[in-house]
Design a protein around this motif. Sequence first.
Motif, PDB file in Angstrom:
ATOM      1  N   ALA A   1     -21.850 -54.462  24.591  1.00 31.96           N
ATOM      2  CA  ALA A   1     -22.167 -55.864  24.320  1.00 31.96           C
ATOM      3  C   ALA A   1     -23.662 -56.088  24.136  1.00 31.96           C
ATOM      4  CB  ALA A   1     -21.645 -56.732  25.462  1.00 31.96           C
ATOM      5  N   TYR A   2     -24.511 -55.367  24.895  1.00 28.81           N
ATOM      6  CA  TYR A   2     -25.931 -55.687  24.887  1.00 28.81           C
ATOM      7  C   TYR A   2     -26.821 -54.536  24.400  1.00 28.81           C
ATOM      8  CZ  TYR A   2     -24.233 -59.550  27.743  1.00 28.81           C
ATOM      9  OH  TYR A   2     -23.549 -60.647  28.192  1.00 28.81           O
ATOM     10  N   GLY A   3     -26.432 -53.279  24.618  1.00 32.66           N
ATOM     11  CA  GLY A   3     -27.260 -52.159  24.193  1.00 32.66           C
ATOM     12  C   GLY A   3     -28.602 -52.157  24.907  1.00 32.66           C
TER      13      GLY A   3
ATOM     14  N   LEU B   1     -18.718 -39.703  26.520  1.00 34.47           N
ATOM     15  CA  LEU B   1     -18.475 -41.146  26.441  1.00 34.47           C
ATOM     16  C   LEU B   1     -19.781 -41.923  26.349  1.00 34.47           C
ATOM     17  CD1 LEU B   1     -16.562 -43.591  26.621  1.00 34.47           C
ATOM     18  CD2 LEU B   1     -16.739 -43.424  29.130  1.00 34.47           C
ATOM     19  N   ALA B   2     -20.749 -41.565  27.204  1.00 34.37           N
ATOM     20  CA  ALA B   2     -22.042 -42.246  27.169  1.00 34.37           C
ATOM     21  C   ALA B   2     -22.738 -42.041  25.828  1.00 34.37           C
ATOM     22  CB  ALA B   2     -22.928 -41.741  28.317  1.00 34.37           C
TER      23      ALA B   2
ATOM     24  N   ALA C   1     -23.731 -45.005  23.259  1.00 32.53           N
ATOM     25  CA  ALA C   1     -25.148 -45.173  22.980  1.00 32.53           C
ATOM     26  C   ALA C   1     -25.457 -44.986  21.503  1.00 32.53           C
ATOM     27  CB  ALA C   1     -25.965 -44.187  23.821  1.00 32.53           C
ATOM     28  N   VAL C   2     -24.829 -43.999  20.868  1.00 29.84           N
ATOM     29  CA  VAL C   2     -25.051 -43.763  19.437  1.00 29.84           C
ATOM     30  C   VAL C   2     -24.519 -44.929  18.614  1.00 29.84           C
ATOM     31  CG1 VAL C   2     -24.367 -42.298  17.490  1.00 29.84           C
ATOM     32  CG2 VAL C   2     -25.177 -41.254  19.620  1.00 29.84           C
ATOM     33  N   SER C   3     -23.386 -45.481  19.032  1.00 36.86           N
ATOM     34  CA  SER C   3     -22.823 -46.618  18.289  1.00 36.86           C
ATOM     35  C   SER C   3     -23.725 -47.851  18.372  1.00 36.86           C
ATOM     36  CB  SER C   3     -21.429 -46.954  18.825  1.00 36.86           C
ATOM     37  OG  SER C   3     -21.513 -47.485  20.136  1.00 36.86           O
ATOM     38  N   ARG C   4     -24.539 -47.960  19.416  1.00 42.85           N
ATOM     39  CA  ARG C   4     -25.435 -49.104  19.579  1.00 42.85           C
ATOM     40  C   ARG C   4     -26.841 -48.839  19.058  1.00 42.85           C
ATOM     41  NH1 ARG C   4     -24.380 -54.242  20.325  1.00 42.85           N
ATOM     42  NH2 ARG C   4     -26.563 -54.301  21.014  1.00 42.85           N
ATOM     43  N   ASP C   5     -27.391 -47.657  19.370  1.00 42.36           N
ATOM     44  CA  ASP C   5     -28.800 -47.395  19.061  1.00 42.36           C
ATOM     45  C   ASP C   5     -29.004 -46.206  18.125  1.00 42.36           C
ATOM     46  OD1 ASP C   5     -29.301 -49.463  20.717  1.00 42.36           O
ATOM     47  OD2 ASP C   5     -30.301 -48.307  22.289  1.00 42.36           O
ATOM     48  N   GLY C   6     -27.965 -45.708  17.514  1.00 39.04           N
ATOM     49  CA  GLY C   6     -28.109 -44.571  16.612  1.00 39.04           C
ATOM     50  C   GLY C   6     -28.262 -43.266  17.360  1.00 39.04           C
TER      51      GLY C   6
END
Length: 371
Positions: free
Chosen positions: A66-68, A101-102, A106-111
Motif C-alpha cells: 500500500a505504501y512502499g 516474498l519480500a 519490494a520489486v513490485s513497489r520500488d523496482g
Amino acid sequence: MGLGSLSNLFQGETADPLIGGLGLLTFNSLYVYVAFRSFVKETREALSTRVALVLMTGVTCALALAYGGTWLLFFPLLGLATGAAVRFPHLRLTGVALGVLAGAVAVSRDGWGGLGIAYATWISTMVTAAILSLSDAVRQLRAAREELAHRAVEQERLRFSRDLHDLLGHTLSVIVVKAEAARRLTTRDVDAAQAQLADIESVGRQALTEIREAVTGYRQGSLSREIDGAVSALRAAGVDPVVRRSGPPLAPQTEALLGWVVREAATNVVRHSAANRCEIAVSGDGERARLTVTDDGRGGDRPRTAGGTGLRGLAERLATAGGTLTAGAERDGFVVTAELPANPDEPGHTVRPTDATDAGDAPVAAGTLNR
C-alpha cells in the motif's frame, strides 16, 4: 526501522493515515507477542505463535504494497521475528521463502532496487535464528553440566554407602565374634582371651584405616588380606575355613573386587549360617577369574538382613567391571560365586557402565539379595 513510517504518518506523507496507523500498531503488537514467546520452546512452538507470525506476514505485505518506501523496512523486522520463532530444520525453507516474498513485494513497489530488502530480510532471519540457537545450546550445556555434577554427587554418595556398609558390616561382625570368644575364655584361658582382645584391637585399628581410605576414595583392597581376615573371623566364630587358590596372578582391580566378595560372603557366614565349614576357592585361566564361597550351614532358611544392601551392592560393583555375581541356597548350604575378567584393563575386555537402575539386572539369584 519503523520510525520512518511513523514519521510519515505525522507529516501527512501517507495516504489514509488512520489505516496506516492501525497497521503499524497491529504489526508492533504482533511483533512483541511473537518475540516474547520465542524464548521458551513450548510457547515458541505453540499454534498461537504460528498464527501471530502468519498474521504479521499478512500485515507486512499489505503495508508494503500500500505504501512502499520506508514501509518496506518492516520485512527485515518480520525476518527478525521469524528467525526467533522458527528453528531448524524448517528455518532454511522458511527463510528463503520469506526472502523471496519480500523481494517480490519490494520489486513490485520500488523496482530492482527492492532486492536489497530481500537480502536484508533473509539475513536477519538466519542471523537471529543462529544467535538464539547458540543461546539455547549454551543453556542446554549449563543444564547438562549441572545434571552431570548432580549425578557425580549421587555416584559418590552411593560409593561411600557401599564401602561403609561392607567395611563396617564385616568389621563389627568380627569384633562381636571375637568379643564373645574373649568373654567365654576369660574364666578358663586368660592367655587365649588376651589374644582375642589383641585381635579386636588390631581389627579396630585396621577398620579406622580402611574407613579413612574409603572416605577419600583411595582404598584398594587386597584379596590375600581379605582372605586372611575372613579366615580369622571364621575361626573365631567356630567355623572351619578351607582356602584353595589356583591359576595365574590377577590384576589389582580384579583382586580388589573379589576381596569385597570374600569380605561380604564371610560376614554372612559368620552372621547367619550356623555353619561348621566354609570353603573359599579362587581360580582363573588367564581370561576369567572365579571366586566361590561355600558353607554347609542353613541355606534358604537362614535369617536375612533387611534391604539387601550387601549382595546387591556387590552385584552392581561386578556388573560395572564386566563381571557377574550369583548367590543361592543349596541342599547342603549356601554358595556365592563371582566371575570377573582376569585383566579388565586389557584390550578386548568391555566395561559396561551401569547405574543403580540397570545394575540391578546383574545375575544374582532371586530371594538371596537380602543377605
